[in-house]
Design an enzyme around this catalytic site. Structure first.
Site, mmCIF file in Angstrom:
data_model
loop_
_atom_site.group_PDB
_atom_site.id
_atom_site.type_symbol
_atom_site.label_atom_id
_atom_site.label_comp_id
_atom_site.label_asym_id
_atom_site.label_seq_id
_atom_site.Cartn_x
_atom_site.Cartn_y
_atom_site.Cartn_z
ATOM 1 N N ASP A 161 0.859 -1.185 0.000
ATOM 2 C CA ASP A 161 0.000 0.000 0.000
ATOM 3 C C ASP A 161 0.894 1.235 0.000
ATOM 4 O O ASP A 161 2.083 1.176 0.292
ATOM 5 C CB ASP A 161 -0.951 -0.030 1.222
ATOM 6 C CG ASP A 161 -2.164 0.873 1.022
ATOM 7 O OD1 ASP A 161 -2.208 1.619 0.018
ATOM 8 O OD2 ASP A 161 -3.080 0.847 1.867
HETATM 9 C C1 BGC Z 1 -5.098 3.119 0.411
HETATM 10 C C2 BGC Z 1 -5.331 1.930 -0.484
HETATM 11 C C3 BGC Z 1 -5.375 2.361 -1.912
HETATM 12 C C4 BGC Z 1 -4.096 3.111 -2.250
HETATM 13 C C5 BGC Z 1 -4.056 3.597 -3.685
HETATM 14 C C6 BGC Z 1 -3.917 3.952 -0.036
HETATM 15 O O1 BGC Z 1 -3.831 5.129 0.674
HETATM 16 O O2 BGC Z 1 -4.907 2.675 1.731
HETATM 17 O O3 BGC Z 1 -6.512 1.294 -0.124
HETATM 18 O O4 BGC Z 1 -5.565 1.256 -2.741
HETATM 19 O O5 BGC Z 1 -3.999 4.238 -1.407
HETATM 20 O O6 BGC Z 1 -4.934 4.602 -3.918
#
Ligand code: BGC
Length: 767
Positions: free
Chosen positions: A313
């Protein structure tokens, strides 16, 4: 002559044995995927392999930030994925050199096709894999169908709808060259302060599991048809019960709780064939999930047999160093996460250099890199990207926002609105009221789209005010605009609403949270927007009370991702609806329910606690939780899990169990009658709970084990049948093995999880 032939043969053999120039088997669609992968892998340099494991944020996103960020932010702001000294042209050059495997946050088909054209200039022409958070439709990008968010979808208990929405979303994504959604979020949400409740399927492991399975299947479809996308089950694991309710804070959970509550939806997602998984921001019991080899290798890979791709993530690998402090520098963070089981890095410029160094230094074996690259290439082949790297711009809008998809968005929104209270005011008769006031921050705002949405074209969104006007016409409606910002409401506008309320026959206040991503720092709900309470923000309570003081009937509607509580409203107002984040057709759906064109059917997928002090408030708590109830204030929730009213009445009777006694491994059939005794057709969500009365470890007071959406005409009775199969009776023994223990099991069936709502019968499991 002979010598000439010999030289020719030797030259051909030399060409064939040299990886770079031999027949490019990997480009042949008729060769099995495994062989194509191996052929390609052996042609790749270490730099190209490590580049495949790196994902970047789209260049338009970077360019936009280059313009809008201040000098200071440019140096420090990683949240917007701008890398100082690394502008868009460098990212483009890396793409042409085959050093980037994937992009996220690319929002237009034009940009996707453009980046793909750069990849097609690279030495091996490995196509880019585009990922995006298509959480409820591909709503982060403009001109796509926006469905209700996951919490609303879960409130419909409609797993077929989850499949349908995921299928349609996948088609819209492929129509703009997107191949991978970072959904379903299968976290079990157990804290309403956490801003991300709206993107989950709620608090119940079984409901989350069922919705998750269908979403995975719907997204992925048949990948070879060019209309499936990779699903990503996330976030693994525990971040939905964070200390303090704040996103990414530690999760301190016993292995028993992790295995009983948080693992099942992930395990089911793996079994349903989910091809990718994302670990969560948080640490679990002292070890950040991105470096947690127990989670990512021992459980996920070895115990469950997951062979898919693990994507990190946002900046979470870097956070092993700069937040958690378990690595002395970023390079070590990369080492730890790769060795724990992460295959792809969500954006960053240091990955390629440091990971190559780690391999050259002999710390990471190249075979470990090959393992991840094999997975990435396999997915690219399976998606057909080598054959079809581009999407057709002309065809794109024939699929996105098509009539069929809009109709699904409307149906899903209708089925997601929970009627919390109705003393008979609803449904409204449009003829009865001459003057209706509509007010509140969410009355006429795109906020109904919910978190994970970009602003959409106004003509594609029906606000609640518009939905009401579509039914009543313009003449009757007075709108008192409270702006969109709950934190900066104007007291003069609140007073104006109070005056207008007295002149009206009926008042509708649309309150709630603000989730619009475009105004990231002004939000009160959504990702990274956690709250220290679950009450209304700003002057909203005052607005509701002043409007209600008019003595005219007042309807309250919540637009929110998290369960919001307002006890005063429950005690004083005649009608309350929780519409969650209903998506682009939300305004029409809500108006149809208000005016009785649709009978509400949704049930809460999360408990609504009365106050923050009651948290953790979940229906499936352990037997001792309220052994000593609170004094002064009640220990009961404001609204329980599974609760939701309709405009008709359903009567449950004749609960029958096929067996009084079974042996472990046998099933019990359950039958009952459900009658619609009212005068309006409707759909009832019939819920079956079980309690394991005597067990070697404590078990919840009840657990949802099955449910059915039953449509019933006015006056109609239907027999509803369930089968309690052995898996529904299992618990974990001292070694965390699934077992069925002898003893009494109570079967409870009814319209909500509330004890008084359930009819009950028991059976015994004997040795
Ligand atoms: C979130 C994820 C997401 C990623 C990309 C992160 O801040 O926790 O769930 O897929 O960003 O946008």
């Amino acid at each position: 002559m002979k010598i000439k032939y010999f030289i020719l043969i030797v030259s051909i053999m030399a060409i064939c044995s040299c990886g770079g120039t031999s027949k490019e088997i990997y480009k042949d669609p008729n060769v099995p995927v495994g062989k194509r992968v191996e052929d390609l892998l052996k042609r790749m340099t270490l730099e190209e392999k490590v580049g495949q494991m790196n994902q970047f944020v789209g260049v338009e996103h970077i360019k936009a930030n280059e313009k809008s960020l201040t000098e200071d932010q440019l140096k420090t702001n990683t949240a917007l994925a701008f890398y100082p000294g690394f502008p868009a042209p460098v990212i483009e050059k890396w793409t042409e050199e085959g050093l980037i495997g994937s992009f996220l946050h690319v929002l237009t088909i034009e940009e996707a096709n453009y980046l793909q054209s750069l990849a097609m200039k690279s030495r091996l022409q490995i196509p880019i894999l585009f990922g995006i958070d298509a959480i409820h439709g591909n709503a982060n990008a403009p001109d796509n169908t926006v469905y209700p968010t996951n919490i609303g979808l879960a409130s419909s208990f409609d797993t077929a709808m989850a499949y349908k929405i995921a299928r349609q979303t996948a088609k819209e994504m492929r129509a703009m060259n997107m191949h991978w959604t970072f959904n379903p979020n299968v976290e079990v949400a157990r804290d309403p302060r956490w801003g991300r409740v709206g993107e989950t399927y709620g608090e119940d492991p079984y409901l989350v599991t069922m919705m998750g399975i269908q979403s995975v299947k719907g997204y992925q479809g048949d990948l070879s048809n060019y209309d499936g996308v990779l699903a990503c089950i996330k976030h693994f694991v525990g971040g939905s019960q964070p200390v303090n309710g704040t996103n990414g804070s530690p999760a301190d959970l016993s292995e028993r709780t992790v295995r009983e509550v948080f693992f099942p939806p992930f395990k089911a997602g793996v079994d349903a064939g989910a091809l990718t998984l994302m670990p969560s921001h948080n640490e679990l019991n002292g070890m950040p999930c991105h470096a947690n080899s127990w989670l990512l290798t021992a459980v996920l890979e070895k115990e469950w047999g997951f062979e898919g791709l693990v994507i990190s993530d946002w900046m979470d690998i870097e956070h092993l160093y700069d937040v958690h402090g378990i690595a002395p520098d970023i390079k070590e963070s990369f080492y730890q996460s790769i060795m724990a089981g992460v295959d792809m890095h969500m954006h960053g410029i240091h990955w390629n250099e440091y990971v190559c160094e780690l391999v050259r230094e002999g710390r990471i074996p190249e075979s470990r890199i090959d393992k991840s690259v094999r997975k990435i290439l396999t997915l690219k082949f399976r998606l057909g990207l080598f054959e079809k790297p581009y999407a057709d711009i002309k065809e794109s809008m024939q699929i996105r926002l098509c009539k069929e998809h809009r109709a699904t968005a409307l149906e899903a929104a209708r089925n997601s609105v929970v009627l919390l209270k109705n003393n008979g005011l609803l449904p409204l008769s449009a003829d009865k009221y001459k003057r209706i006031m509509v007010t509140g921050i969410n009355a006429d705002d795109m906020n109904i789209l919910g978190d994970w949405s970009a602003p959409q074209k106004p003509e594609n969104v029906t606000t609640i005010l518009e939905g009401i006007r579509n039914i009543t016409g313009d003449r009757k409606i007075t709108f008192v605009d409270q702006g969109w910002d709950p934190r900066n409401m104007d007291p003069a506008k609140v007073q104006e609403a109070e005056r207008e309320a007295r002149r009206s026959d009926l008042n509708i206040v649309v309150a709630g949270e603000y989730m619009v991503r475009a105004r990231w720092t002004e939000r009160t709900g959504g990702e990274d927007t956690d709250r220290s309470d679950n009450q209304l923000v700003g002057l909203q309570e005052e607005l509701i009370k002043r409007v209600a003081a008019s003595g005219k009937p007042t309807v309250l509607i919540f637009i929110t991702g998290r369960p919001l509580a307002f006890e005063w409203a429950e005690e004083n107002l005649p009608a309350i609806l929780n519409a969650w984040e209903p998506g682009m057709c939300g305004g029409d759906a809500i108006a149809e329910i208000l005016f009785g064109k649709v009978n509400p059917s949704a049930k809460l997928a999360v408990t609504i606690p009365r106050s923050t002090g009651q948290i953790q408030m979940i229906y499936n708590h352990k037997p001792s939780q309220y052994f000593h109830p609170y004094v002064v204030k009640p220990s009961t929730p404001l609204y329980p899990f599974g609760f939701g009213l309709s405009y008709t009445k359903y009567v449950y009777s004749d609960l029958q169990l096929s067996e009084q006694e079974i042996k472990p491994g046998q099933s019990v059939d359950v039958e009952l009658n459900v009658q619609n005794s009212g005068s309006m057709d409707g759909v009832e969500i019939v819920q079956l709970y079980i309690r394991d009365k005597i067990s070697s470890f404590t078990r919840p007071v009840k657990e949802l084990k099955d449910f059915a959406r039953v449509s019933l005409k006015a006056g109609e009775t239907k027999k509803v049948k369930f089968t309690i199969t052995p898996d529904k009776l299992m618990m974990l023994d001292k070694d965390y093995k699934s077992v069925i223990e002898p003893g009494e099991f109570v079967v409870m069936v009814g319209p909500s999880s509330k004890d008084e709502d359930l009819i009950k019968k028991s059976f015994n499991v004997i040795k």
